[in-house]
Every structure is written in C-alpha cells, then in structure tokens.
Write a protein that holds these residues in place. Sequence first.
Motif, mmCIF file in Angstrom:
data_model
loop_
_atom_site.group_PDB
_atom_site.id
_atom_site.type_symbol
_atom_site.label_atom_id
_atom_site.label_comp_id
_atom_site.label_asym_id
_atom_site.label_seq_id
_atom_site.Cartn_x
_atom_site.Cartn_y
_atom_site.Cartn_z
ATOM 1 N N TRP A 19 0.834 -1.215 0.000
ATOM 2 C CA TRP A 19 0.000 0.000 0.000
ATOM 3 C C TRP A 19 0.859 1.251 0.000
ATOM 4 N N PHE A 20 0.353 2.287 -0.615
ATOM 5 C CA PHE A 20 0.828 3.648 -0.361
ATOM 6 C C PHE A 20 -0.337 4.342 0.331
ATOM 7 N N GLY A 21 -0.213 4.602 1.607
ATOM 8 C CA GLY A 21 -1.339 5.153 2.345
ATOM 9 C C GLY A 21 -2.497 4.177 2.272
ATOM 10 N N ALA A 22 -3.628 4.653 1.783
ATOM 11 C CA ALA A 22 -4.800 3.790 1.716
ATOM 12 C C ALA A 22 -4.903 3.082 0.366
ATOM 13 N N LYS A 23 -3.983 3.407 -0.536
ATOM 14 C CA LYS A 23 -4.095 2.880 -1.893
ATOM 15 C C LYS A 23 -3.304 1.578 -2.025
ATOM 16 N N GLN A 24 -4.020 0.511 -2.339
ATOM 17 C CA GLN A 24 -3.332 -0.774 -2.474
ATOM 18 C C GLN A 24 -2.770 -0.880 -3.887
ATOM 19 N N VAL A 25 -1.480 -1.144 -3.990
ATOM 20 C CA VAL A 25 -0.870 -1.215 -5.317
ATOM 21 C C VAL A 25 -0.369 -2.622 -5.656
ATOM 22 N N LEU A 26 -0.320 -3.526 -4.667
ATOM 23 C CA LEU A 26 -0.002 -4.929 -4.960
ATOM 24 C C LEU A 26 -1.068 -5.795 -4.317
ATOM 25 N N GLY A 71 4.958 -5.148 -17.475
ATOM 26 C CA GLY A 71 3.599 -4.676 -17.231
ATOM 27 C C GLY A 71 3.503 -3.204 -17.573
ATOM 28 N N PRO A 72 2.295 -2.723 -17.787
ATOM 29 C CA PRO A 72 2.119 -1.313 -18.133
ATOM 30 C C PRO A 72 2.554 -0.417 -16.989
ATOM 31 N N SER A 73 2.833 0.827 -17.274
ATOM 32 C CA SER A 73 3.366 1.695 -16.234
ATOM 33 C C SER A 73 2.297 1.954 -15.174
ATOM 34 N N GLY A 74 2.742 1.968 -13.921
ATOM 35 C CA GLY A 74 1.822 2.165 -12.814
ATOM 36 C C GLY A 74 1.195 0.884 -12.293
ATOM 37 N N CYS A 75 1.611 -0.276 -12.829
ATOM 38 C CA CYS A 75 0.971 -1.523 -12.412
ATOM 39 C C CYS A 75 1.596 -2.085 -11.143
ATOM 40 N N GLY A 76 2.673 -1.468 -10.665
ATOM 41 C CA GLY A 76 3.262 -1.916 -9.410
ATOM 42 C C GLY A 76 4.565 -2.682 -9.546
ATOM 43 N N LYS A 77 5.198 -2.618 -10.705
ATOM 44 C CA LYS A 77 6.471 -3.325 -10.908
ATOM 45 C C LYS A 77 7.535 -2.847 -9.926
ATOM 46 N N SER A 78 7.690 -1.524 -9.878
ATOM 47 C CA SER A 78 8.711 -0.986 -8.978
ATOM 48 C C SER A 78 8.384 -1.321 -7.536
ATOM 49 N N THR A 79 7.135 -1.229 -7.192
ATOM 50 C CA THR A 79 6.728 -1.517 -5.820
ATOM 51 C C THR A 79 7.061 -2.960 -5.454
ATOM 52 N N LEU A 80 6.741 -3.879 -6.356
ATOM 53 C CA LEU A 80 7.052 -5.288 -6.104
ATOM 54 C C LEU A 80 8.555 -5.465 -5.886
ATOM 55 N N THR A 131 10.619 2.498 3.077
ATOM 56 C CA THR A 131 11.338 3.749 3.336
ATOM 57 C C THR A 131 10.509 4.962 2.915
ATOM 58 N N VAL A 132 9.472 4.725 2.130
ATOM 59 C CA VAL A 132 8.581 5.825 1.749
ATOM 60 C C VAL A 132 7.564 6.027 2.869
ATOM 61 N N THR A 133 7.355 7.276 3.283
ATOM 62 C CA THR A 133 6.394 7.509 4.367
ATOM 63 C C THR A 133 4.994 7.077 3.930
#
Lengths: 297, 322
Positions: free
Chosen positions: A58-65, A82-91, A101-103
């Motif tokens: 999650w980023f805050g309340a937004k679930q990205v994975l 995957g398309p941009s914004g799909c959560g590749k970097s997050t994974l 490390t991100v607040t």
Amino acid sequence: MTELAPQLLSVPSPSATPVEDRKASNGATLPSARIERPARREQMEESPKLTAEELSAWFGAKQVLQRVSLAIPANRVTAIIGPSGCGKSTLLRCFNRMHETVTGARATGKVRLDGQDIYARGVDPVLIRRQIGMVFQKPNPFPSMSIRDNVLSGLRLTGLLKRELAEGIMERALIQAALWEEVQDRLSEPGISLSGGQQQRLCIARALAVEPEVLLMDEPCSALDPIATARIEDLMHSLSDRYTIVIVTHNMQQAARVSDQTAFLLMGELVEFGATDQLFTSPHDVRTEDYITGKFG
Amino acid sequence: MSTWNHNGKGDPGSRSARRNNGRQTDPMGVNRTGRSDRFDARGWRRIGEKLFVWACLAAVFIPLLMLACLLGDVIIDGIGRLSWGFLTSPPSRRAGSAGILTAMVGSLYLVGLTAALALPLGVGAAIYLEEYGRRGRLSSFIETNISNLAGVPSVIYGLLGLGIFVRALGMGRSLAAGACTLALLVLPIVIMASREALRTVPYALREASYALGVTRWRTIRSVVLPMALPGILTGAILSISRAMGETAPLIVVGALAYISFLPRGLDSPYSALPIQIFNWVSRPQQEFLDNAAAGIVVLMAVLLALNAVAILLRNRYQRRLD
Ligand SMILES: Nc1ncnc2c1ncn2[C@@H]1O[C@H](COP(=O)(O)OP(=O)(O)O)[C@@H](O)[C@H]1O
Ligand SMILES: [Mg+2]
C-alpha cells in the motif's frame, strides 16, 4: 471450498480467465501460504532464491499490490513486465524492504530469501539490503565521491571496509560491471564525470561491491541510449552466473532478450509467471496475450 | 505587402507599414540590411524592455551608492583614529586614549559562543524536522512558527533572555547569558537555512545509500550532510552577521559599555562592538563621535572577514560537489 482450491493453486488472480491449463504451467509460482505442497516439488525444481507469498503493498490507503505470490529461481534473470503504474517498482522494492522507506508505505505477506522470511519480526531491513542490492532507473552515483569512492561507498558507509582489501574489491567490482577498462586510469575523478551508461555501470559496481546475492534492477536502461543498453544487457547475462537478477522493464523486447523467467503484472495483480520463451510465444492468459501483442499498455 | 504588427496593438499595416515606406525592400520582405521586417527589432516593445533594464540597474545602484556614501563618510571620520593603539586599548574617559580592545574581543567571544550554541542546535533541529519528522499538521505548524520567530524584533529576544537566562537561570549579566540570548535569536535563521539546504539533496541519493544497506543516521551523516553543507554554511554566515551586529538584546541582557578587562570566562561581564559604538555615539564630544566612526570601521572589517571565511569555506565545498 473444493471449487476454490484450483484458483488458490494458480496465480492469485481471483478473476476467472478462460485459459484452462494455467495452474499446470505455473507450477513454479505457487508457494501459497495456505496450501501444503508435497515434497515432490523439491525434486521437480531447485529451491527458489527469493519467493513472495501473498504479498500486498500500500501507499497510504491505496493498495498497489494484490496478494502476489511468485518464486524467483537462483542464478537466473527474472523479468517483471507490465504497463506503467501496475506496481512493478513496488514489487521490486518489497523484495529488499525499500518499499517501507517511503512515508505511509506498508506491505503485508511474506518474502523469503533462501527460505527465511525477511519481513519476520526482528529482521533488520538494513541487513537485508546488504544481501539484496538494487540499481535504480536513473543512475545515481554519489556526486561528492570519486569513481573509486563510489564503488567502495557501500562497504565504507556500513563500516565493513578493510583498508588493505579495498583496491582488490574495487577492481573486482568494476571488472564485474564491465567498467574497469574504461575507468582504470581515472579512478579519482568524480563519478558524475562519466557518461550516463558508465554511471549506471558504476552504480552496478557499487551494488556488487557489497557482495549481495540478489541484484534488483528497476528499469536500469530506460535513461540510456541503445549502445549503453546493450552493454548493460550483456552484463546482466554474465552476472547471472553468480547472482540472482530481477529486472523491471517496460520494454518487452528487453525482457525477451535478457530473461529466463518473466512475470506479467497488471494493476497490482500477478497475471502470469513462467519461462520467458513460453510467456512470449504462447501465453496462457488472454490479458498477457493482449499486452504482449500491443493491444494495450 | 503584408507586414506583421509585432508591437501587438493597432491594426496591421498602420504604423509598421508606414515606417516601412521609406526603406527599400525586396519582394521577400527582406530589406537591404538583410533583416526581415517580420523580425524587426525596433519598436515599442524594445523601448519598454530598455526602460525596464534601466529601472533594474537603478534599483541595484541606488542602494549601492547610498551604502558607499555611508561607508565613505564613516571612513573619513574614523580613519584618523584608526591605529594599533585604538585596537589594543581598553575604553577610557579620555577620547584620545580610548580603544576598542575589550569590545572587540567581547564581540568575538560572543559570536563564537553563539555559533557554537546555535549551529549544532539549529542543524540538529533541521535534520529532525526534515529527515525524521513526519509531514503533517504538527510539522507545518512548527514550520510556520519558526519563520515567524525569525521576524520577531530583537528587543523581544532581549527581554526573553533577561527573563530566562539572566534571572531565572541566574546567569546574571554574563557572557554566557548574552551568547544564549543571541543563539536564541539566530536559531530560526540557522534552522530555516539548514532545512532549505537539506531539501536540495535529491532523494535518489538517500535511496542509493539505503539500498546499499546503510543505516539512516549514517546516510544523513555521510551522504546528505556533506551535500547540504554549502547551504548550511550560508545559514551560518547569516547568523554570524546577525549576532555580530545586534545591539538591542545585548543592552537588555546587560552588556557593559565600559569595561577595562577582557572576558575571563563564561560568567564574566563583557562588552561588544555595537554596544561600545552606541555608547560613543551618544556622547556630545566630537572626539567620541570619531571614535564611534572608527569603531564602525572595525566592526565592518571584522564582519566582512568572518563572512569571507565562511564564503570561502562554502565555495570550497561547493566546488567539490560540482
Ligand atoms: N511514493 C508513492 N506514493 C504514492 N503512490 C505511489 C508512490 N509510488 C508509486 N505510487 C503508485 O503506486 C502504483 C504503482 O507504482 P509503481 O510500482 O511505481 O509502478 P510501475 O513501476 O509499474 O510503473 C502507481 O499507481 C503509482 O501511482
Ligand atoms: Mg517503475
């Protein structure tokens, strides 16, 4: 409950897809927390280096994975597309606990390195990151440091550098990153005096100097020209002898060129994970097929 | 022939077309000088721009000129009194033998102590707010208040110092009380400059460091702070200048105008250059006014020297980074 079981066995994508044989082909992806796997699995494949189990982020309340599970084999190159914004970097960033490390960012589920859960209580994320190195999209050498100091920065800043070994470690890391030839005469120059592609290889050398076991690369070539890109791709290939490599890329040709396994991510969901050849030639999921044939993304 | 009306008003073909009449133009609308009328550089826009540049130049030079006049005046008045003896004598009732030694040394002690107190505190506070503090209502409340504090009149800090350091903490009219008061005064400046400096360090470098398995504190110390140092030093320069020139709060917390010995410790009474100058200026005799002028020259010189050192330091670090 019996009807649910096949879905749990396959990739954790609750939405039904018309393809029937997904679960068979995705045998490698399935360390589901809820289902006991028979010992047969051990015979079928070598044990994975890195596994995600029901990983959500999650980023805050937004679930990205959304409950991603996959097993990354050792000494292979695994691509995440995957398309941009799909959560590749997050994974990717969940794999070495950089995500947190991100607040406001958090993750649940398990990530195992050699079977050990790196999200377990009492695990120091700082130590995890020494085992699982990372290379970023934009080359980010330390501007105040020379080429030499950049390579040694990880060891120096963690207090692990033995002075008498420094030169050897630096040379080895630069050779591994295929940069030694170009910089051996100018090691005292600032790292940012190098070209973009050289800076990216410097960042790879910097990550390798800490002697990680896994190297995570987040679109490492997207800021580079084609020649520099080709050099990094060659490098990934040679590094996979000694390291487990996970690369995020939005470039499907690149994924096809460099990787052994490919994972396709869509809106935070793992849609398909399998051998690169198979995924690109005969994908099991229609969404994968649509994506690789350019219907969206 | 169509001509673009590039001054933006009037109908096409009025002014610019008429202006064009006297000149020979070839069929392409390019005159003999090789310039196309479409891009003709003359016209009202051009004149307006010139006027603006002149106005800006005037805005630069008028204050500079006034500063130069003031400085010139002070130097002419004071130059006669400037001598080695003036720099090395304590104050005296006779203007001719009065000197600035105790005030100058007092000022240097004061500024040194102030910097020693305010810089670590201010940089520490900035690091906490910028690197550890959570973004939220509290943080923006603190931020607003710090910038408000920077605008509070210095006499108020003097009163605060009088209440806290001189009276409540029992420091009396001591060097320590003066330095603490000045430190309080410059703290907001140091904090704001340091936060600004920390903010200029790209997040990507912090990430690079974290990803190598470096702890947060070590990342701040070895990656972030060195890069922020030039900006932090700028804050230090500003705060030193401010502390050096402040008079009002020192009067309130009891700096002495007449003192014949050098400060002997933190609890010692003290004087400071602006206090000494203030004292001399308020005397009726011309000789003392000349002393004041000479004192001002010394104060300016010390200030410029301190600033020069800080600027040199900053440039050294900046060059290392570029
Ligand atoms: N720092 C952040 N704060 C809030 N949301 C973010 C942040 N970083 C990424 N996101 C969101 O998370 C989602 C996944 O991002 P990311 O993993 O960067 O995607 P990808 O790498 O596949 O392009 C996106 O919708 C993005 O907007
Ligand atoms: Mg990304």
